[in-house]
Motif scaffolding. Structure first.
Motif, short mmCIF file in Angstrom:
data_model
loop_
_atom_site.label_atom_id
_atom_site.label_comp_id
_atom_site.label_asym_id
_atom_site.label_seq_id
_atom_site.Cartn_x
_atom_site.Cartn_y
_atom_site.Cartn_z
N GLY B 56 91.00 16.58 -13.06
CA GLY B 56 89.65 16.66 -12.12
C GLY B 56 89.45 15.35 -11.40
N LYS B 57 88.40 15.19 -10.94
CA LYS B 57 88.15 14.14 -10.01
C LYS B 57 86.80 13.36 -10.65
N VAL B 58 86.86 12.17 -10.35
CA VAL B 58 85.86 11.27 -10.81
C VAL B 58 85.13 10.44 -9.50
N THR B 59 83.91 10.72 -9.47
CA THR B 59 83.12 10.21 -8.41
C THR B 59 82.06 9.51 -8.85
N VAL B 60 81.96 7.89 -8.50
CA VAL B 60 81.20 7.18 -8.81
C VAL B 60 79.88 6.80 -7.84
N VAL B 61 78.80 6.74 -8.06
CA VAL B 61 77.66 6.48 -7.34
C VAL B 61 76.76 5.53 -7.96
N ALA B 80 88.27 5.64 -11.48
CA ALA B 80 87.51 6.62 -10.44
C ALA B 80 88.26 7.11 -9.21
N ASP B 81 88.19 8.18 -8.59
CA ASP B 81 88.64 8.50 -7.42
C ASP B 81 88.07 8.00 -6.24
N GLU B 82 86.55 8.06 -6.13
CA GLU B 82 86.16 7.62 -4.97
C GLU B 82 84.52 7.09 -5.39
N ALA B 83 84.02 6.43 -4.46
CA ALA B 83 82.86 5.75 -4.85
C ALA B 83 81.98 5.58 -3.61
N PHE B 84 80.60 5.93 -4.08
CA PHE B 84 79.72 5.92 -2.84
C PHE B 84 78.37 4.71 -3.22
N GLN B 85 78.04 4.11 -2.45
CA GLN B 85 76.94 3.00 -2.58
C GLN B 85 75.82 3.36 -1.59
N ILE B 202 84.81 2.12 0.46
CA ILE B 202 83.58 2.74 -0.30
C ILE B 202 82.25 2.75 0.70
N PRO B 203 82.07 4.03 0.92
CA PRO B 203 81.00 4.32 2.04
C PRO B 203 79.79 3.89 1.47
N ASN B 204 79.19 3.37 2.43
CA ASN B 204 77.67 2.98 2.20
C ASN B 204 76.75 3.91 2.88
#
Ligand SMILES: Cc1cc2nc3c(=O)[nH]c(=O)nc-3n(C[C@H](O)[C@H](O)[C@H](O)COP(=O)(O)OP(=O)(O)OC[C@H]3O[C@@H](n4cnc5c(N)ncnc54)[C@H](O)[C@@H]3O)c2cc1C
Ligand SMILES: Nc1ncnc2c1ncn2[C@@H]1O[C@H](COP(=O)(O)O)[C@@H](O)[C@H]1O
Lengths: 324, 263
Positions: B56-61, B80-85, B202-204
């Motif tokens: 699966g895929k791990v998204t952190v926020v 984690a695969d992706e992260a959002f701030q 890491i998108p804002n």
């Protein structure tokens, strides 16, 4: 506020003490607001309401086998329906691990404001205030609720001392269960007991207890040696177990073991409420901590402000020589 | 398996000397070190381990200002695969409810089978965001979870009660699990591992991109208002044994003996 409700907590067929303390808080607010207190019981056995009716002028009971345990989804869905016609209210309950599971979701379902783990609550000029702690339990915070008609408060154990009332005989009101338990997405399976270990800290008279202050790679022999010298056992706070430095049966606290020693030596332990909650019987409590503001010093009888790496070895030697 | 992990960026207050700010509505935070909330370290580790097991895929926020980027990058290094701030100035002064409103709006628009949070954050000590978020998303949830197994669109888990008692339960996916400390052993992350993820952007994200009404965020979206913070009264307190460490230790040994506290 038109109503004060207290939700009863029970486990294995017995009303838990958190309920009586929430009732004590409810009585205080009920006299300050001049409104009646109602206790709500969701239970597999409606007869449990009898004990509550001696303490609250009104008891509402929803009986259904699903309420054998405190299933958060069942409780949230039920209270949402039961409290629908209730206007404005404060809903009180204990800050226990079972209630931590549903109080936040419940507040959203009820469209209510929430303050968790409150150690005080009062009404001033018709406005409700609650006190809780922040920042590693080192700061007190007084909060109010913005134009909220509904407020949920969870009450920290030991904050509102409870004394049995002189026999109110409350009216018991049965309410039909508004939910279909078979539709729930969350299901209870069984209770599991923690493993018992080879050391029983619950029955020890002398406890040397270590916390996160011993560092990431501590030499535990130093502390075990002190415990041996004092004729006691080694115990710890939760982070020590989390880091696998000691097994769970060494952990003192609400989610660990309840101890009632004569002497409790706290080394590098900050004194969080959940840790202190496991220490009963007011022992001689001694703390060594490098932070003079650590909450542990507020409850300890004696303290040393300093680095335990410097204090503990000397303490061990001195005790040895005093024992002769 | 889409796993979303909510990470809080918190000041480390356990050993710091705290002072109340001039407004008395908060503490002074300028000199404090920030890091991931301790409980959340176990949440990201659990997500990584579940992904390793079932894929699966791990998204952190995280709802936190830009300075939290290091924490999010560390999460990428932890698996984690992706992260959002997510942050906008209007989010200032938000309580758990206002924060949960933003998170739920963000998560609604993306696939989620499992949401992981910590049970409690050491700054507000509230233990509320997970349960609120789940209620807003209309999914079942559990807190203080010390063991998780994902199988057949279900999460089987164990949660902590008091006094060494646990309850074993199960929930249908999608669901939210707020983990307890100690449910796993967070891995060691090397500098090399962090370096490997430096190229991941890491998108804002601001609240306009999330599409949430300004009235629902920050102070205006909050339901609880902090009137005043203060240092707890000193009270009676402990008798502090003064002197150099050796002297204090020696005196303490004597006191223990006097009190009959040496077995
Ligand atoms: C639902 C729930 C249940 C919980 N159950 C428990 C439980 O059963 N038991 C439990 O213990 N906790 C429990 N906790 C956790 C609790 O809230 C605290 O996080 C925990 O007790 C903190 O442990 P500590 O004092 O060892 O660590 P910290 O709070 O980090 O304190 C470490 C202390 O060591 C001091 N220190 C650091 N270095 C040194 C040094 N060299 N010399 C001297 N002092 C030093 C610091 O000043 C600090 O005061 C629970 C929490 C929750 C939410
Ligand atoms: N600002 C935030 N951003 C992301 N996750 C958060 C935030 N605040 C709280 N959380 C999550 O919610 C949990 C409980 O926090 P709290 O309700 O503040 O005690 C934390 O352990 C985090 O996983």
């Amino acid at each position: 506020m038109e109503n004060i409700y207290v939700l009863a907590e029970h486990r294995k067929g017995v009303i838990r003490d958190t309920t009586w303390e929430a009732i004590a808080a409810g009585r205080k607010l009920s006299s300050e607001l001049g409104v009646e207190l109602t206790c709500i019981l969701l239970s597999a056995n409606a007869a449990m309401a009898e004990t509550l009716s001696t303490e609250a002028p009104r008891v509402m009971v929803v009986e259904n086998p699903i309420f054998e345990t405190m299933n958060s989804e069942a409780i949230i869905k039920t209270l949402k329906e039961v409290l629908k016609p209730s206007g404005s209210y404060v809903l009180l309950m204990g800050a226990s691990n079972a209630i931590l599971d549903f109080a936040p979701g419940l507040s959203v379902a009820l469209d209510a404001a929430l303050a968790t783990d409150c150690f005080a609550a009062e009404v001033r000029n018709g406005k409700l205030f609650a006190s809780r702690q922040m920042y590693s339990y080192k700061i007190n915070s007084l909060v109010s609720f913005k134009d909220s008609e509904r407020v949920v408060l969870t009450i920290r154990a030991g904050s509102f001392p409870y004394a049995p009332s002189d026999a109110v005989k409350g009216a018991i009101e049965n309410v039909a269960c508004p939910i279909d338990p078979t539709s729930l997405r969350k299901r209870f399976i069984k209770y599991v007991e923690a493993e018992k270990g080879d050391v029983d800290i619950a029955s020890a008279d002398i406890i040397v207890s270590v916390g996160r202050g011993i560092g990431d790679e501590p030499d535990l022999d130093v502390f075990q040696s002190l415990a041996d010298t004092m004729g006691g056992v080694l115990a710890c706070s939760r982070p020590i177990v989390d880091k696998n430095l000691l097994p769970k049966f060494h952990q003192v606290g609400t989610s660990g073991v309840e101890v009632k020693p004569k002497v409790y030596l706290a080394l590098g332990i900050s004194g969080a409420f959940q840790h202190l909650g496991g220490i009963k019987g007011s022992p001689l409590l001694v703390a060594v901590n490098k932070d003079p503001r650590a909450p542990i010093f507020r409850v300890a009888s004696y303290g040393i402000v300093g680095d335990l790496n410097e204090v503990v070895p000397v303490l061990n030697e001195k005790i040895k020589s005093l024992k002769g | 398996m889409n796993i979303i992990v909510c990470m809080k960026w918190t000041p480390d207050t356990s050993e710091a000397d705290l002072t109340v700010s001039t407004t008395a509505k908060d503490i002074k935070k300028d000199d404090l070190d920030y890091d991931m909330n301790d409980w959340d370290r176990f949440a990201i580790e659990e997500a990584a381990q579940i992904k390793e097991k079932v894929g699966g895929k791990v998204t952190v926020v995280s709802l936190a200002p830009e300075e939290s980027e290091d924490m999010l990058r560390e999460c990428l290094a932890r698996g984690a695969d992706e992260a959002f701030q997510i942050w906008s100035d209007q989010m200032e002064g938000g309580d758990g409810y206002a924060m949960a409103s933003v998170l739920s709006q963000f998560i609604k628009g993306r696939p989620h089978d499992l949401i992981l949070t910590g049970t409690l954050a050491e700054d507000d000590g509230a233990g509320q965001l997970g349960g609120m978020l789940a209620a807003m998303l209309d999914i079942p949830s559990a807190t203080l979870v010390s063991k998780i197994e994902i199988k057949d669109q279900k999460a089987s888990f164990v949660r902590e009660l008091e006094g060494g008692l646990y309850e074993s339960m199960e929930m249908d996916l999608p669901c939210l699990i707020a983990v307890a400390t100690g449910l796993n052993e967070p891995r060691f992350v090397s500098i090399r591992a962090v370096r490997k993820v430096t190229s991941i952007e890491i998108p804002n994200v601001g609240i306009d991109e999330i599409g949430i009404d300004v009235g629902k965020v920050g102070q205006s979206g909050a339901r609880v208002e902090i009137e005043q913070v203060s240092l707890p009264p000193e009270g009676e307190g402990a008798e502090i044994i003064k002197g150099k460490p050796e002297e204090a230790a020696a005196r303490l040994a004597e006191i223990l003996k006097e009190k009959g506290a040496i077995g």
